[in-house]
Every structure is written in C-alpha cells, then in structure tokens.
Write a protein that holds these residues in place. Sequence first.
Motif, PDB file in Angstrom:
ATOM      1  N   GLY A 228      -0.159   6.380   8.083  1.00 17.64           N
ATOM      2  CA  GLY A 228      -0.119   7.186   6.884  1.00 17.64           C
ATOM      3  C   GLY A 228       0.404   6.640   5.802  1.00 17.64           C
ATOM      4  N   CYS A 229       1.259   5.454   6.224  1.00 19.21           N
ATOM      5  CA  CYS A 229       1.899   4.604   5.121  1.00 19.21           C
ATOM      6  C   CYS A 229       0.782   3.866   4.064  1.00 19.21           C
ATOM      7  CB  CYS A 229       2.964   3.777   5.619  1.00 19.21           C
ATOM      8  SG  CYS A 229       4.450   4.693   6.223  1.00 19.21           S
ATOM      9  N   ILE A 230       1.590   3.366   3.079  1.00 18.11           N
ATOM     10  CA  ILE A 230       0.893   2.363   1.979  1.00 18.11           C
ATOM     11  C   ILE A 230       1.481   1.300   2.306  1.00 18.11           C
ATOM     12  CG2 ILE A 230      -0.292   1.890  -0.129  1.00 18.11           C
ATOM     13  CD1 ILE A 230      -1.362   4.319   1.093  1.00 18.11           C
ATOM     14  N   THR A 231       0.636  -0.068   2.382  1.00 20.55           N
ATOM     15  CA  THR A 231       1.457  -1.230   2.476  1.00 20.55           C
ATOM     16  C   THR A 231       0.955  -2.166   1.574  1.00 20.55           C
ATOM     17  OG1 THR A 231      -0.119  -2.181   3.951  1.00 20.55           O
ATOM     18  CG2 THR A 231       1.420  -1.199   5.042  1.00 20.55           C
ATOM     19  N   VAL A 232       1.845  -3.184   1.194  1.00 20.62           N
ATOM     20  CA  VAL A 232       1.673  -4.366   0.269  1.00 20.62           C
ATOM     21  C   VAL A 232       2.161  -5.441   0.788  1.00 20.62           C
ATOM     22  CG1 VAL A 232       1.182  -2.916  -1.866  1.00 20.62           C
ATOM     23  CG2 VAL A 232       3.461  -3.990  -1.379  1.00 20.62           C
ATOM     24  N   ASP A 233       1.956  -6.591   0.267  1.00 22.06           N
ATOM     25  CA  ASP A 233       2.676  -7.933   0.876  1.00 22.06           C
ATOM     26  C   ASP A 233       4.352  -7.756   0.475  1.00 22.06           C
ATOM     27  OD1 ASP A 233       0.343  -9.001   1.781  1.00 22.06           O
ATOM     28  OD2 ASP A 233       0.125 -10.388  -0.038  1.00 22.06           O
ATOM     29  N   ALA A 234       4.975  -8.477   1.187  1.00 23.35           N
ATOM     30  CA  ALA A 234       6.540  -8.776   1.224  1.00 23.35           C
ATOM     31  C   ALA A 234       6.918  -8.942  -0.334  1.00 23.35           C
ATOM     32  CB  ALA A 234       6.987  -9.553   2.074  1.00 23.35           C
ATOM     33  N   GLU A 235       6.309 -10.111  -0.961  1.00 25.08           N
ATOM     34  CA  GLU A 235       6.659 -10.291  -2.248  1.00 25.08           C
ATOM     35  C   GLU A 235       6.422  -9.224  -3.158  1.00 25.08           C
ATOM     36  OE1 GLU A 235       5.031 -14.054  -3.408  1.00 25.08           O
ATOM     37  OE2 GLU A 235       5.945 -15.179  -2.057  1.00 25.08           O
ATOM     38  N   ASP A 236       5.187  -8.514  -3.110  1.00 26.68           N
ATOM     39  CA  ASP A 236       4.604  -7.560  -3.967  1.00 26.68           C
ATOM     40  C   ASP A 236       5.957  -6.320  -3.923  1.00 26.68           C
ATOM     41  OD1 ASP A 236       2.581  -8.814  -5.000  1.00 26.68           O
ATOM     42  OD2 ASP A 236       1.384  -8.053  -3.193  1.00 26.68           O
ATOM     43  N   MET A 237       6.320  -6.154  -2.478  1.00 31.49           N
ATOM     44  CA  MET A 237       7.578  -5.012  -2.407  1.00 31.49           C
ATOM     45  C   MET A 237       8.631  -5.359  -3.345  1.00 31.49           C
ATOM     46  SD  MET A 237       6.584  -2.314  -0.449  1.00 31.49           S
ATOM     47  CE  MET A 237       8.340  -1.668  -0.652  1.00 31.49           C
ATOM     48  N   VAL A 238       9.105  -6.635  -3.019  1.00 32.13           N
ATOM     49  CA  VAL A 238      10.022  -6.992  -4.128  1.00 32.13           C
ATOM     50  C   VAL A 238       9.886  -7.013  -5.548  1.00 32.13           C
ATOM     51  CG1 VAL A 238      11.760  -8.947  -4.768  1.00 32.13           C
ATOM     52  CG2 VAL A 238      11.092  -8.556  -2.157  1.00 32.13           C
ATOM     53  N   HIS A 239       8.703  -7.448  -6.123  1.00 33.87           N
ATOM     54  CA  HIS A 239       8.401  -6.929  -7.239  1.00 33.87           C
ATOM     55  C   HIS A 239       8.291  -5.424  -7.818  1.00 33.87           C
ATOM     56  CE1 HIS A 239       6.218  -7.247 -11.080  1.00 33.87           C
ATOM     57  NE2 HIS A 239       5.315  -6.510 -10.589  1.00 33.87           N
ATOM     58  N   LEU A 240       7.682  -4.714  -6.812  1.00 29.88           N
ATOM     59  CA  LEU A 240       7.864  -3.044  -7.239  1.00 29.88           C
ATOM     60  C   LEU A 240       9.316  -2.614  -7.176  1.00 29.88           C
ATOM     61  CD1 LEU A 240       4.770  -1.985  -5.028  1.00 29.88           C
ATOM     62  CD2 LEU A 240       4.851  -2.182  -7.712  1.00 29.88           C
ATOM     63  N   LEU A 241      10.296  -3.048  -6.383  1.00 28.23           N
ATOM     64  CA  LEU A 241      11.516  -2.404  -6.346  1.00 28.23           C
ATOM     65  C   LEU A 241      12.202  -2.856  -7.432  1.00 28.23           C
ATOM     66  CD1 LEU A 241      12.319  -3.244  -2.509  1.00 28.23           C
ATOM     67  CD2 LEU A 241      12.459  -1.167  -3.544  1.00 28.23           C
ATOM     68  N   ARG A 242      11.847  -4.283  -8.042  1.00 28.86           N
ATOM     69  CA  ARG A 242      12.536  -4.448  -9.407  1.00 28.86           C
ATOM     70  C   ARG A 242      12.023  -4.006 -10.576  1.00 28.86           C
ATOM     71  NH1 ARG A 242      12.926 -10.888  -7.566  1.00 28.86           N
ATOM     72  NH2 ARG A 242      15.078 -10.667  -6.115  1.00 28.86           N
ATOM     73  N   THR A 243      10.822  -3.381 -10.503  1.00 26.98           N
ATOM     74  CA  THR A 243       9.909  -2.894 -11.500  1.00 26.98           C
ATOM     75  C   THR A 243       9.840  -1.470 -11.719  1.00 26.98           C
ATOM     76  OG1 THR A 243       8.286  -4.895 -11.496  1.00 26.98           O
ATOM     77  CG2 THR A 243       7.685  -2.831 -12.675  1.00 26.98           C
ATOM     78  N   LEU A 244       9.716  -0.594 -10.561  1.00 28.79           N
ATOM     79  CA  LEU A 244       9.846   0.860 -10.753  1.00 28.79           C
ATOM     80  C   LEU A 244      11.200   1.556 -11.088  1.00 28.79           C
ATOM     81  CD1 LEU A 244       7.488   1.835  -7.643  1.00 28.79           C
ATOM     82  CD2 LEU A 244       6.860   1.580  -9.945  1.00 28.79           C
ATOM     83  N   ASP A 245      11.211   2.066 -12.137  1.00 31.36           N
ATOM     84  CA  ASP A 245      12.500   2.427 -12.790  1.00 31.36           C
ATOM     85  C   ASP A 245      12.384   4.136 -12.944  1.00 31.36           C
ATOM     86  OD1 ASP A 245      14.591   2.969 -14.552  1.00 31.36           O
ATOM     87  OD2 ASP A 245      13.638   1.593 -16.145  1.00 31.36           O
ATOM     88  N   PRO A 246      13.674   4.427 -12.464  1.00 31.71           N
ATOM     89  CA  PRO A 246      13.797   5.825 -12.307  1.00 31.71           C
ATOM     90  C   PRO A 246      13.633   6.557 -13.497  1.00 31.71           C
ATOM     91  CG  PRO A 246      15.381   5.040 -10.924  1.00 31.71           C
ATOM     92  CD  PRO A 246      14.719   3.939 -11.482  1.00 31.71           C
ATOM     93  N   ALA A 247      14.008   5.837 -14.824  1.00 35.03           N
ATOM     94  CA  ALA A 247      13.802   6.309 -16.272  1.00 35.03           C
ATOM     95  C   ALA A 247      12.417   6.532 -16.495  1.00 35.03           C
ATOM     96  CB  ALA A 247      14.663   5.422 -17.152  1.00 35.03           C
ATOM     97  N   ALA A 248      11.542   5.873 -15.698  1.00 33.33           N
ATOM     98  CA  ALA A 248      10.007   6.133 -16.262  1.00 33.33           C
ATOM     99  C   ALA A 248       9.437   7.209 -15.198  1.00 33.33           C
ATOM    100  CB  ALA A 248       9.472   4.696 -16.011  1.00 33.33           C
ATOM    101  N   HIS A 249      10.148   7.774 -14.333  1.00 32.35           N
ATOM    102  CA  HIS A 249       9.584   8.988 -13.587  1.00 32.35           C
ATOM    103  C   HIS A 249       8.309   8.270 -12.924  1.00 32.35           C
ATOM    104  CE1 HIS A 249      12.429  11.539 -15.568  1.00 32.35           C
ATOM    105  NE2 HIS A 249      11.828  11.067 -16.679  1.00 32.35           N
TER     106      HIS A 249
END
Length: 262
Positions: A228-249
């Motif tokens: 049921g989960c969605i997957t992306v590559d390990a490097e992409d996960m790091v990129h998303l963690l550093r990009t997705l911002d709570p202030a941007a909802h």
Amino acid sequence: MVHPAVRSAAPLLLVALLATGCARPAGGDAVAAAASGLRAPAQSAPRDLPAPALRTPAGAEAPAGPSLPPLPGIGPETLAEVPADTRQVLISSTPGPADTTATTVLFERAGDGWERTGEYAGHNGGAGWKRDRREGDRTSPIGVFSLSDAGGSLPDPGSLLPYTHEPELRTGAAAAYGEDYAAVFDRVIAIDYNRQPGTPPNDDTRPLGWDAGGKIWLHVDHDSPTRGCITVDAEDMVHLLRTLDPAAHPHIIMGPADDLAR
C-alpha cells in the motif's frame, strides 16, 4: 524532534506480518512493514501541529476558499480536495488502476502557477489502487493526503518535517525479511491516511478504524510492489525530506490517472 527508541523484541516481528500497509519481498506477497509491531513509546505525546483532514470522502464538498491553479493531470474534483494554502504537492500515479509501477512528481507553487521540481520512479501497492481500501488488500489508497511527519532507521538527514529516529526499523526488517530488505525503512514519510498527524510514522492510532488499514508511507524502493505504500529511491527520499516544508503544507495526490483527472 527525536522520539525515544521503541521496542524491537523478536515476538513483535510476527505482528508486523499482519499489521502494516508497507512493503513485502518480491516474488510472493509484497514486503510487510517490519515496524508494525514496534510501537511508539507510550509517553510520546502528539506534536503540537494542526491536524489536517485525514481524507475527503468521494462526493464530499470541499471547504469554500480561494481556488488553486490547475495541476497537470488533476481534475477539478481532485484539485478541490487540496487545501488552498498548500504550496507543495506530490502527485503519485500510474496509467491504470491495477498498475504497480508508480511515478511521483513534485510540484511547488510559483507565482500564479505550479513549477515541476522533481520526478521519482518507484512502486505502489501490489493490487493497484482503491479508494475504499481495506487492511491487507495490498492496494494503495486513492485520494489527497497531508504529509506531516517523517522518520527512519537512519539518523535525521536534515528533514524539514519532524523526524523520529528509530534504529529498530532496520534491524526488525532484516530479521523478519532478510538483509536484502534491511534498508526499506531507512527513510520514511508518513502519508496521513488513517493516522493521527503530529505523531511518529510508526504510531498505531487509526481514526478510521483498524479495517481501513494504516502505516501508508513513502519509503525506500525495493524493486517490487508494496502492500500500500509508495516508494522512491533512497537518494530521492533524502531529497524529499530536505525539501518538503511544513510551512508549505505539503500534500500528496495519489491514484490512477483517470481517477485523478475527475
């Protein structure tokens, strides 16, 4: 914010085979989340975050407010489920409802429109997509969901989302499914389907009830469909963690292309 380590006792690994929406090994049933039996510590209080809607039921009216600019491939009904203050959107989709190789695209608000800022290959549920999914049916939920919490077996790589470091996620996955799957939960972002926002990804609270399933995450790809989960590559996960911002909802729109175009 880092929460205390959670239990990783061997008997709890058996619970993981039944209680999660995440991946199973290829060549049979999909990889179950080894973390399911690893409960968040009882003393962990929810973070002081506003709780976004868990999901907008099909046919429900969206709250009135400013309209969003169009997103590629997203129809008016689906777009109406995205809050007006959202400035980051992931779209995870496949051509058909039974497909399991998903493409996830990141869009960020730019002036009066959206800018495409990332594209990531991966997988979704082994039984495709379903709007009214159930526990254990190996489908990924269709809908629009907030992204509020992150974590993983590895230390925080600089996540903007609140991050819970849980080393037991790796050791539990390796013990239950073999070393080839030890890194599946190195980095995860909780998708707010049937969960309490503001808690660690591994929290077991299910506001929609147990039968609707839970622990639907973005996590590291393992070259096979998931439960049921969605997957992306390990490097992409790091990129998303550093990009997705709570202030941007940030929110994720997920499902087959035809459904998202409604």
